[in-house]
Design a protein around this motif. Structure first.
Motif, short mmCIF file in Angstrom:
data_model
loop_
_atom_site.label_atom_id
_atom_site.label_comp_id
_atom_site.label_asym_id
_atom_site.label_seq_id
_atom_site.Cartn_x
_atom_site.Cartn_y
_atom_site.Cartn_z
N LEU A 95 0.81 -1.22 0.00
CA LEU A 95 0.00 0.00 0.00
C LEU A 95 0.84 1.27 0.00
CD1 LEU A 95 -2.89 -0.98 2.42
CD2 LEU A 95 -3.02 -0.63 -0.06
N ARG A 96 2.02 1.21 0.63
CA ARG A 96 2.89 2.40 0.66
C ARG A 96 3.27 2.84 -0.74
NH1 ARG A 96 6.04 4.17 4.83
NH2 ARG A 96 7.87 4.23 3.49
N GLY A 97 3.26 1.93 -1.69
CA GLY A 97 3.60 2.25 -3.07
C GLY A 97 2.42 2.74 -3.89
N THR A 98 1.25 2.84 -3.27
CA THR A 98 0.08 3.30 -4.01
C THR A 98 -0.25 4.74 -3.66
OG1 THR A 98 -1.47 2.51 -2.33
CG2 THR A 98 -0.90 0.97 -4.09
N THR A 99 -0.93 5.39 -4.57
CA THR A 99 -1.31 6.79 -4.38
C THR A 99 -2.17 6.95 -3.13
OG1 THR A 99 -1.31 7.08 -6.76
CG2 THR A 99 -2.45 8.76 -5.48
N GLY A 100 -1.84 7.91 -2.32
CA GLY A 100 -2.64 8.23 -1.15
C GLY A 100 -2.23 7.52 0.13
N TRP A 101 -1.39 6.51 0.05
CA TRP A 101 -1.00 5.77 1.25
C TRP A 101 0.50 5.79 1.49
CZ3 TRP A 101 -4.44 4.75 4.73
CH2 TRP A 101 -5.77 4.57 4.36
N HIS A 102 1.23 6.69 0.85
CA HIS A 102 2.69 6.73 1.00
C HIS A 102 3.13 7.05 2.43
CE1 HIS A 102 1.44 10.83 0.09
NE2 HIS A 102 2.46 11.20 0.83
N ALA A 103 2.25 7.63 3.25
CA ALA A 103 2.62 8.00 4.62
C ALA A 103 2.43 6.88 5.63
CB ALA A 103 1.80 9.22 5.05
N LEU A 104 2.04 5.69 5.16
CA LEU A 104 1.87 4.58 6.10
C LEU A 104 3.20 4.20 6.73
CD1 LEU A 104 -0.51 2.16 4.16
CD2 LEU A 104 -0.98 3.29 6.33
N PRO A 105 3.16 3.76 7.99
CA PRO A 105 4.40 3.28 8.61
C PRO A 105 4.86 1.98 7.96
CG PRO A 105 2.51 2.86 10.03
CD PRO A 105 2.01 3.65 8.87
N ARG A 106 6.11 1.63 8.18
CA ARG A 106 6.67 0.40 7.58
C ARG A 106 6.12 -0.86 8.23
NH1 ARG A 106 10.44 1.64 4.03
NH2 ARG A 106 11.57 3.59 4.22
N THR A 107 5.81 -0.78 9.51
CA THR A 107 5.25 -1.93 10.21
C THR A 107 4.02 -1.50 11.00
OG1 THR A 107 6.68 -1.60 12.12
CG2 THR A 107 7.47 -3.11 10.44
N ALA A 108 3.13 -2.44 11.19
CA ALA A 108 1.90 -2.16 11.94
C ALA A 108 2.16 -2.27 13.44
CB ALA A 108 0.80 -3.13 11.52
N GLN A 109 1.49 -1.41 14.19
CA GLN A 109 1.51 -1.54 15.64
C GLN A 109 0.71 -2.80 16.00
OE1 GLN A 109 -0.48 1.96 17.02
NE2 GLN A 109 1.18 3.33 16.43
N ARG A 110 1.09 -3.41 17.10
CA ARG A 110 0.35 -4.59 17.57
C ARG A 110 -0.24 -4.27 18.94
NH1 ARG A 110 4.48 -9.39 16.80
NH2 ARG A 110 3.31 -10.07 18.59
N PRO A 111 -1.47 -3.75 18.95
CA PRO A 111 -2.07 -3.38 20.23
C PRO A 111 -2.29 -4.60 21.13
CG PRO A 111 -3.51 -2.80 18.39
CD PRO A 111 -2.35 -3.53 17.83
N ASP A 112 -2.35 -4.33 22.41
CA ASP A 112 -2.66 -5.38 23.37
C ASP A 112 -4.15 -5.68 23.21
OD1 ASP A 112 -2.42 -7.18 25.43
OD2 ASP A 112 -2.65 -5.67 27.00
N ALA A 113 -4.48 -6.78 22.56
CA ALA A 113 -5.86 -7.12 22.23
C ALA A 113 -6.21 -8.47 22.85
CB ALA A 113 -6.03 -7.17 20.72
N PRO A 114 -7.50 -8.69 23.11
CA PRO A 114 -7.91 -10.00 23.64
C PRO A 114 -7.46 -11.13 22.73
CG PRO A 114 -9.74 -8.44 23.69
CD PRO A 114 -8.63 -7.78 22.93
N GLN A 115 -7.15 -12.26 23.33
CA GLN A 115 -6.64 -13.41 22.59
C GLN A 115 -7.58 -14.60 22.74
OE1 GLN A 115 -3.27 -13.32 20.85
NE2 GLN A 115 -4.29 -11.34 20.98
N GLN A 116 -7.72 -15.36 21.67
CA GLN A 116 -8.53 -16.57 21.70
C GLN A 116 -7.67 -17.75 22.14
OE1 GLN A 116 -9.16 -16.48 17.33
NE2 GLN A 116 -8.78 -18.69 17.42
N ASP A 117 -8.32 -18.81 22.58
CA ASP A 117 -7.61 -20.03 22.93
C ASP A 117 -7.12 -20.70 21.66
OD1 ASP A 117 -8.16 -19.72 25.63
OD2 ASP A 117 -10.05 -20.83 25.48
#
Length: 103
Positions: free
Chosen positions: A44-66
């Motif tokens: 997506l960083r290489g597409t128009t309109g999304w060049h400002a995306l970070p290189r990696t996604a944040q991984r929020p502390d989210a509920p986890q399944q078994d």
């Protein structure tokens, strides 16, 4: 289907165009799709309109399944509603109307 796993990659542009574009990856089996999420960001960083995306996604502390549970679809829907409530300015405990007003 059998063997499928779902997670959510939320791309968030700043309100009013001020601030950083954010990418957060919500995965109820932490780390299962991290590489895939970051690959999508690179594309997506290489597409128009999304060049400002970070290189990696944040991984929020989210509920986890078994492990072995097939509830990832429910968790993914929950994560989507969590992001939408947050964007509308509602806390997790608030009930928001479709206009974003708290009840």
């Amino acid at each position: 289907g059998a063997g499928a796993h779902y997670s959510l990659l939320a791309l968030e542009r700043p309100r009013g165009g001020v601030g950083e574009t954010r990418a957060r990856h919500f995965d109820s089996l932490r780390g299962t799709h991290t590489r895939r999420a970051n690959r999508v960001l690179r594309h997506l960083r290489g597409t128009t309109g999304w060049h400002a995306l970070p290189r990696t996604a944040q991984r929020p502390d989210a509920p986890q399944q078994d492990r072995g549970s097939d509830a990832c679809g429910i968790y993914t829907a929950y994560f989507a509603s969590w992001v939408l409530r947050e964007r509308r300015g509602c806390s997790a405990a608030d009930q928001c109307s479709s206009t974003g007003e708290t009840n």
